[in-house]
Design an enzyme around this catalytic site. Structure first.
Site, PDB file in Angstrom:
ATOM      1  N   ASN A  80       1.538  -1.727 -15.865  1.00 15.75           N
ATOM      2  CA  ASN A  80       1.866  -2.762 -14.884  1.00 15.75           C
ATOM      3  C   ASN A  80       0.647  -3.673 -14.776  1.00 15.75           C
ATOM      4  OD1 ASN A  80       2.501  -4.348 -12.710  1.00 15.75           O
ATOM      5  ND2 ASN A  80       3.089  -2.669 -11.368  1.00 15.75           N
ATOM      6  N   ARG A  93       5.997  -3.448 -17.161  1.00 16.48           N
ATOM      7  CA  ARG A  93       6.690  -4.092 -16.058  1.00 16.48           C
ATOM      8  C   ARG A  93       6.524  -5.605 -16.216  1.00 16.48           C
ATOM      9  NH1 ARG A  93       5.182  -4.979  -9.998  1.00 16.48           N
ATOM     10  NH2 ARG A  93       7.216  -5.680  -9.324  1.00 16.48           N
ATOM     11  N   HIS A 102      12.540  -6.141  -7.588  1.00 13.53           N
ATOM     12  CA  HIS A 102      12.561  -4.686  -7.330  1.00 13.53           C
ATOM     13  C   HIS A 102      13.715  -4.027  -8.089  1.00 13.53           C
ATOM     14  CE1 HIS A 102      10.657  -5.361  -3.084  1.00 13.53           C
ATOM     15  NE2 HIS A 102       9.718  -5.018  -3.945  1.00 13.53           N
ATOM     16  N   HIS A 131      14.911  -1.030  -0.393  1.00  9.45           N
ATOM     17  CA  HIS A 131      13.520  -0.839  -0.797  1.00  9.45           C
ATOM     18  C   HIS A 131      12.643  -1.530   0.243  1.00  9.45           C
ATOM     19  CE1 HIS A 131      10.195  -0.415  -3.823  1.00  9.45           C
ATOM     20  NE2 HIS A 131       9.698  -1.292  -2.973  1.00  9.45           N
ATOM     21  N   ASN A 172       5.709  -3.190   1.175  1.00 12.81           N
ATOM     22  CA  ASN A 172       5.012  -4.438   1.493  1.00 12.81           C
ATOM     23  C   ASN A 172       5.933  -5.617   1.252  1.00 12.81           C
ATOM     24  OD1 ASN A 172       2.423  -4.757   2.495  1.00 12.81           O
ATOM     25  ND2 ASN A 172       1.596  -3.676   0.711  1.00 12.81           N
ATOM     26  N   ARG A 232       5.430 -12.004   3.864  1.00 12.86           N
ATOM     27  CA  ARG A 232       6.432 -13.045   3.554  1.00 12.86           C
ATOM     28  C   ARG A 232       7.419 -13.170   4.708  1.00 12.86           C
ATOM     29  NH1 ARG A 232       7.504 -10.022  -1.594  1.00 12.86           N
ATOM     30  NH2 ARG A 232       5.872 -10.676  -3.051  1.00 12.86           N
ATOM     31  N   ARG A 244       2.038   0.797   9.487  1.00 17.06           N
ATOM     32  CA  ARG A 244       1.436   1.876  10.290  1.00 17.06           C
ATOM     33  C   ARG A 244       0.679   1.296  11.477  1.00 17.06           C
ATOM     34  NH1 ARG A 244      -0.564   4.660   4.876  1.00 17.06           N
ATOM     35  NH2 ARG A 244      -0.568   2.447   4.457  1.00 17.06           N
ATOM     36  N   GLU A 297       9.331   3.775  -9.894  1.00 14.95           N
ATOM     37  CA  GLU A 297       9.540   2.656 -10.813  1.00 14.95           C
ATOM     38  C   GLU A 297       8.929   2.933 -12.180  1.00 14.95           C
ATOM     39  OE1 GLU A 297       8.190   0.221  -7.326  1.00 14.95           O
ATOM     40  OE2 GLU A 297       9.264  -1.362  -8.374  1.00 14.95           O
TER      41      GLU A 297
HETATM   42  P1  ADP Z   1       4.341  -2.086  -2.173  1.00 16.53           P
HETATM   43  O1  ADP Z   1       5.516  -2.954  -1.854  1.00 16.53           O
HETATM   44  O2  ADP Z   1       3.039  -2.836  -2.230  1.00 16.53           O
HETATM   45  O3  ADP Z   1       4.575  -1.127  -3.315  1.00 16.53           O
HETATM   46  P2  ADP Z   1       4.635   0.243  -0.506  1.00 16.53           P
HETATM   47  O4  ADP Z   1       5.997   0.509  -1.009  1.00 16.53           O
HETATM   48  O5  ADP Z   1       3.553   1.193  -0.827  1.00 16.53           O
HETATM   49  O6  ADP Z   1       4.146  -1.217  -0.875  1.00 16.53           O
HETATM   50  O7  ADP Z   1       4.739   0.100   1.079  1.00 16.53           O
HETATM   51  C1  ADP Z   1       3.656  -0.238   1.870  1.00 16.53           C
HETATM   52  C2  ADP Z   1       4.099  -0.203   3.323  1.00 16.53           C
HETATM   53  O8  ADP Z   1       4.511   1.135   3.640  1.00 16.53           O
HETATM   54  C3  ADP Z   1       3.018  -0.577   4.320  1.00 16.53           C
HETATM   55  O9  ADP Z   1       3.534  -1.449   5.281  1.00 16.53           O
HETATM   56  C4  ADP Z   1       2.666   0.753   4.946  1.00 16.53           C
HETATM   57  O10 ADP Z   1       2.233   0.591   6.277  1.00 16.53           O
HETATM   58  C5  ADP Z   1       3.991   1.463   4.916  1.00 16.53           C
HETATM   59  N1  ADP Z   1       3.797   2.904   5.089  1.00 16.53           N
HETATM   60  C6  ADP Z   1       3.274   3.794   4.241  1.00 16.53           C
HETATM   61  N2  ADP Z   1       3.197   5.015   4.818  1.00 16.53           N
HETATM   62  C7  ADP Z   1       3.685   4.871   6.075  1.00 16.53           C
HETATM   63  C8  ADP Z   1       3.870   5.735   7.205  1.00 16.53           C
HETATM   64  N3  ADP Z   1       3.544   7.012   7.125  1.00 16.53           N
HETATM   65  N4  ADP Z   1       4.399   5.207   8.316  1.00 16.53           N
HETATM   66  C9  ADP Z   1       4.723   3.911   8.393  1.00 16.53           C
HETATM   67  N5  ADP Z   1       4.586   3.063   7.394  1.00 16.53           N
HETATM   68  C10 ADP Z   1       4.058   3.515   6.244  1.00 16.53           C
END
Ligand code: ADP
Length: 378
Positions: free
Chosen positions: A12, A70, A160, A188, A191, A221, A264, A364
């Site tokens: 990636n 990717r 995605h 999905h 972020n 976004r 979080r 993925e």
């Molecule tokens: P990306 O889209 O960059 O791959 P991820 O799928 O890793 O991102 O998601 C990141 C998001 O997941 C962040 O907003 C993070 O706060 C949230 N996240 C991860 N673990 C937790 C948790 N235990 N509780 C709440 N949110 C979480």
């Protein structure tokens, strides 16, 4: 006889970083993973140098059978993963306009692999392909002069796709249904976030659009917004298209509302009574529920709602807020099951729920490795 790909490297390649995973596809086990950062800014000078570092980290392997990449955008040119040859590379070069930031890095990663892993086949796996392969025009076209579609390819593509595909196949297995018979709403939530409406194993709609900006409220976004609101802001603040792009993609969403893009932090702030954090979580939950309701209708009644991504897999708080808005569909939460599900596969809806809600970790990279094997076996 053709040798089946055993060891598959998944790459990636981003503009300043390169993530990789090595799989043994006989057992689908991950043998290694890593991240090279600061490409072009103090770290490796380019993707070739970054990959030379990866080769060293992997102990100079001679037995990599295939490499899966990717790739952000396949437009309508690529509706499935494809083995890379010079014709494919030339087509990819023409798609840079669909992802000026990501595509050059994705293509750079492929070219670097061709140089470093001589004779090893490369497969491009597109974020858009699972959607564009089957999404009907009534969902995919924008209600603007069709000239813009014909001339510039302006339409919905969705992103995605690799995650939605992995979840579709895994959920079908979990529900003991053939993929071709399964109806789902796949969520999905990370972020970046998107939903897909999956009917008979095929995408019929998705929330992202020409770019990943559309749809849900995301980390940075804004998601769906009245296009005229954007024009008003541009005029009032005298913003250029590039500045507006940064504003909407990098400085909006949860970050703009609360000061943090991390779910979080926002959950912690809301628990302490922060009003904007509370509003942000409700906006996120509201818009997600809105689309779940719409997509449940579009697929003709879902066999399951599936939640994945960093938030979907881990945040029982956000899941609770979404599901609380789905009562009209007969969906009921099992609060205990929800509270204890973090990063594992589990049903979090109550026994009497009309549609089950399932949490399921996405993968993925494994999906890219599987597609790589499938394409080369054809
Ligand atoms: P990306 O889209 O960059 O791959 P991820 O799928 O890793 O991102 O998601 C990141 C998001 O997941 C962040 O907003 C993070 O706060 C949230 N996240 C991860 N673990 C937790 C948790 N235990 N509780 C709440 N949110 C979480």
């Amino acid at each position: 006889m053709k040798k089946k790909a055993g060891k598959v490297l998944v790459v990636n390649s981003g503009s300043s970083s390169l993530k990789y995973q090595l799989f043994d596809m006989k057992t689908e086990t991950r043998l290694a993973k890593g991240l090279v950062e600061r490409i072009g800014s103090g770290g490796p000078a380019n993707h070739t140098e970054a990959l030379e570092g990866v080769v060293k980290a992997l102990g100079s392997p001679k037995d990599i059978d295939a490499i899966g990449h990717r790739v952000l955008h396949g437009a309508e040119e690529f509706k499935d993963s494809v083995k890379v040859d010079s014709k494919v590379l030339a087509k990819l070069d023409r798609l840079v306009k669909f992802g000026p930031l990501h595509m050059p890095a994705n293509i750079g990663g492929i070219r670097a692999c061709q140089k470093i892993f001589k004779g090893v086949p490369n497969v491009a796996v597109f974020d858009t392909a699972f959607h564009i392969a089957t999404m009907p025009d009534c969902a995919g076209m924008y209600a603007i002069d069709p000239r813009f579609y014909r001339k510039y390819g302006i339409r919905k593509y969705g992103f995605h796709g690799t995650s939605h595909k992995f979840i579709t196949f895994t959920a079908a297995k979990f529900l003991r249904k053939p993929v071709s018979k399964v109806n789902l709403v796949t969520c999905h939530l990370g972020n970046g976030s998107s939903l897909a409406a999956v009917k008979g194993g095929c995408v019929v709609d998705t929330t992202m659009g020409l770019t990943p900006l559309a749809g849900l409220v995301m980390g940075t976004r804004c998601g769906d917004i009245d296009a005229a609101a954007v024009l008003s802001i541009m005029a009032a603040e005298k913003l250029s298209p590039a500045e507006t792009d940064t504003l909407l993609n990098k400085k909006s969403g949860l970050l703009a509302l609360t000061g943090s893009s991390d779910c979080r932090d926002i959950c912690a702030m809301a628990a302490k009574g922060d009003k904007m954090a509370e509003l942000a979580l409700e906006m996120l939950a509201y818009r997600t529920a809105l689309y779940i309701g719409a997509y449940n209708t579009i697929v003709g009644g879902a066999d399951a709602i599936v939640m994945t991504g960093g938030i979907g897999e881990n945040s029982d708080e956000v899941r609770r807020r979404i599901i609380a808005r789905l009562a009209a569909l007969g969906i009921k939460l099992d609060a205990k099951a929800n509270a204890k599900t973090h990063g594992t596969t589990a049903v979090i809806s109550a026994k009497g729920s009309k549609v089950p809600v399932v949490v399921m970790p996405t993968n993925e990279e494994l999906m890219i490795a599987r597609d790589t094997v499938r394409v080369l076996d054809k």
